[in-house]
Scaffold this motif. Structure first.
Motif, mmCIF file in Angstrom:
data_model
loop_
_atom_site.group_PDB
_atom_site.id
_atom_site.type_symbol
_atom_site.label_atom_id
_atom_site.label_comp_id
_atom_site.label_asym_id
_atom_site.label_seq_id
_atom_site.Cartn_x
_atom_site.Cartn_y
_atom_site.Cartn_z
ATOM 1 N N MET A 160 0.849 -1.195 0.000
ATOM 2 C CA MET A 160 0.000 0.000 0.000
ATOM 3 C C MET A 160 0.883 1.242 0.000
ATOM 4 S SD MET A 160 -2.941 1.111 2.764
ATOM 5 C CE MET A 160 -3.957 -0.286 2.352
ATOM 6 N N ASN A 161 0.625 2.149 -0.927
ATOM 7 C CA ASN A 161 1.433 3.366 -0.996
ATOM 8 C C ASN A 161 1.123 4.291 0.160
ATOM 9 O OD1 ASN A 161 2.460 2.440 -3.392
ATOM 10 N ND2 ASN A 161 1.083 3.656 -4.690
ATOM 11 N N THR B 159 -4.476 6.828 1.177
ATOM 12 C CA THR B 159 -3.491 6.348 0.211
ATOM 13 C C THR B 159 -4.027 6.590 -1.195
ATOM 14 O OG1 THR B 159 -4.430 4.126 0.092
ATOM 15 C CG2 THR B 159 -2.770 4.538 1.818
ATOM 16 N N GLU C 127 -4.429 4.387 -3.466
ATOM 17 C CA GLU C 127 -5.385 3.326 -3.773
ATOM 18 C C GLU C 127 -6.756 3.632 -3.189
ATOM 19 O OE1 GLU C 127 -2.365 2.916 -2.656
ATOM 20 O OE2 GLU C 127 -1.327 1.279 -3.693
ATOM 21 N N GLN C 128 -6.791 4.183 -1.985
ATOM 22 C CA GLN C 128 -8.066 4.531 -1.353
ATOM 23 C C GLN C 128 -8.753 5.670 -2.097
ATOM 24 O OE1 GLN C 128 -6.508 5.212 2.574
ATOM 25 N NE2 GLN C 128 -7.053 3.158 3.293
ATOM 26 N N GLU D 73 -10.309 4.323 -5.222
ATOM 27 C CA GLU D 73 -11.503 3.521 -4.962
ATOM 28 C C GLU D 73 -12.701 4.381 -4.588
ATOM 29 O OE1 GLU D 73 -13.180 -0.042 -2.017
ATOM 30 O OE2 GLU D 73 -11.124 0.691 -1.784
ATOM 31 N N ASN E 153 -4.180 -9.421 8.540
ATOM 32 C CA ASN E 153 -4.690 -8.968 7.239
ATOM 33 C C ASN E 153 -5.933 -8.101 7.333
ATOM 34 O OD1 ASN E 153 -2.694 -10.316 5.754
ATOM 35 N ND2 ASN E 153 -3.842 -12.246 5.880
ATOM 36 N N GLY F 58 -7.327 -4.960 5.660
ATOM 37 C CA GLY F 58 -6.259 -4.069 6.104
ATOM 38 C C GLY F 58 -6.259 -2.737 5.392
ATOM 39 N N ASP F 59 -6.673 -2.732 4.112
ATOM 40 C CA ASP F 59 -6.653 -1.466 3.376
ATOM 41 C C ASP F 59 -7.837 -0.568 3.704
ATOM 42 O OD1 ASP F 59 -8.678 -2.794 2.073
ATOM 43 O OD2 ASP F 59 -7.641 -2.963 0.147
ATOM 44 N N GLY G 299 -3.333 3.883 5.789
ATOM 45 C CA GLY G 299 -2.479 2.741 6.017
ATOM 46 C C GLY G 299 -1.676 2.802 7.294
#
Length: 400
Positions: A1-2, A113, A115-116, A119, A157, A234-235, A240
């Motif tokens: 995760m970035n 992040t 990715e978040q 999304e 996780n 976890g994400d 993060g």
């Protein structure tokens, strides 16, 4: 995760000509569509689904989402103006999309992040409804009293959340919640025991209570959120990292307080416009009561205070767009605007006289609707403490 990237502080927003065209259309929509629908909202205690769909089609649920994620990319000044224009109508219309474009979108900007963001930003744009879960039965502004827990799963996780959130706007029909939860048993400095989680409202173990019956603001719904062994991956942890949730929440509340201040300012203007019309129509002693000097004094005092709040809104949002720290000024604006709105609607009831106490006239509704502005997103008293704390801290930096 970035790791979360640093947010861009200065924000030019939408092209000014494009925004002014949008604002003109929105103002017309408020007056021609939303205000005529207020009686239906009050009668059914709900915003008509077709109006929510229209608001989605207009892009209102994603106006503050950056353009690269499909939103309108409005800056803070433009965002506040949209909230202000929408809030001239019944409060429920602002309420249904305000968490999306205020606290939730701000939390993604400040702490998520990449990715978040990828999304959740597009989901806001398409009209998914968000809510913000900080307050609990035993704690509001007191983060040390927060009881909702998030415990890491044995396999590392994911997380398991348990607890109850209270007075959560939009909870009965939200698609996602930003939940503040305790990730450490002991209270830590700078509220590092609190973390933030992105929780889908349809996740197993998430439930909501019946919408609470309220003093005013028909069509705007709040309820409890119950979290019973809710499993999230976890994400789902915002950014993060643990221990950052409260900071993200407080940063998001700057936008929330601007939203409430903008709403209170607009609603005061709506109430004053109503009183001005009534004062010119109502006859007493053979002439309109608008000609009576003490009625004029109440009208003038209200206009003066609304103008001051409008100036504060313009100043604090322009500072935000320049990248300044606005925590104190956002709090000051919210305090002044919400208290001002309370004074204005009280004068409006007085101008209406006996009619102001009757439910068939707008003044009675304005009075009930306005009371909450002084409470949510930080009560006046909590914000007074916050403002003073920052004043004293700055004085110590300069003088000690």
């Amino acid at each position: 995760m970035n790791a979360p990237t640093n947010p861009v502080r200065a924000n030019p927003g939408m092209d000014s000509d494009t925004f002014e065209q949008f604002a003109e259309q929105l103002e017309r929509y408020v007056k021609e569509r939303l205000i005529p629908a207020e009686e239906e909202v009050i009668a059914n205690d709900a915003v008509p689904p077709e109006i929510i769909d229209e608001m989605r089609d207009m892009g209102l649920f994603g106006i503050s989402v950056p353009e690269e994620y499909g939103g309108a990319g409005l800056n803070t000044s433009q965002y506040a103006r949209v909230v202000n224009m929408m809030s001239y109508a019944a409060p429920a219309f602002r309420s249904i999309f305000s968490i999306n474009i205020g606290m939730f979108a701000s939390a993604l900007k400040n702490g998520a992040t990449e990715e978040q963001r990828q999304e959740w930003y597009p989901k806001l744009v398409e009209g998914k409804i968000a809510c913000f879960g900080l307050t609990e039965p035993g704690s509001g502004s007191d983060s040390a009293g927060l009881q909702t827990t998030a415990k890491p799963d044995p396999d590392g996780n994911g997380w398991t959340l348990n607890g109850t959130k209270r007075y959560i706007t939009n909870a009965p029909h939200a698609d996602v919640a930003l939940i503040m939860a305790r990730t450490e048993k002991e209270n830590l400095p700078k509220n590092a025991h609190v973390s933030a989680f992105l929780v889908p409202m349809d996740a197993p173990g998430v439930s909501t209570g019946s919408p609470d019956k309220k003093m005013g603001q028909s069509g705007s719904h709040i309820s409890d959120i119950m979290l019973d062994d809710v499993k999230v991956p976890g994400d789902a942890l915002l950014g993060g990292e643990t221990g950052k949730g409260f900071r993200f929440a407080m940063q998001s509340l700057d936008n929330g307080r601007i939203s409430v201040g903008a709403a209170a300012t607009a609603y005061a203007r709506r109430a004053l416009d109503s009183a001005l019309r009534y004062a010119n129509e109502r006859q007493a002693f053979g002439e309109p009561i608008a000609r009576f000097q003490l009625i004029q004094a109440m009208l003038a005092d209200s206009e003066t205070e609304i103008y001051a709040a409008e100036c504060m809104m313009r100043d604090v949002t322009e500072r935000a767009d320049r990248g300044e720290n606005i925590i104190t000024k956002a709090a000051a604006f919210k305090v002044f605007a919400s208290e001002m709105c309370g004074r204005v609607v009280d004068r409006v009831v007085q101008i209406y006289g006996g009619a102001g106490y009757l439910a068939e006239y707008d003044a009675e509704r304005f009075y009930r609707d306005a009371r909450i502005y002084r409470i949510y997103e930080g009560t006046t008293q909590i914000l007074q403490l916050q403002i003073a704390k920052h004043m004293l801290r700055e004085w110590e930096k300069e003088n000690l």
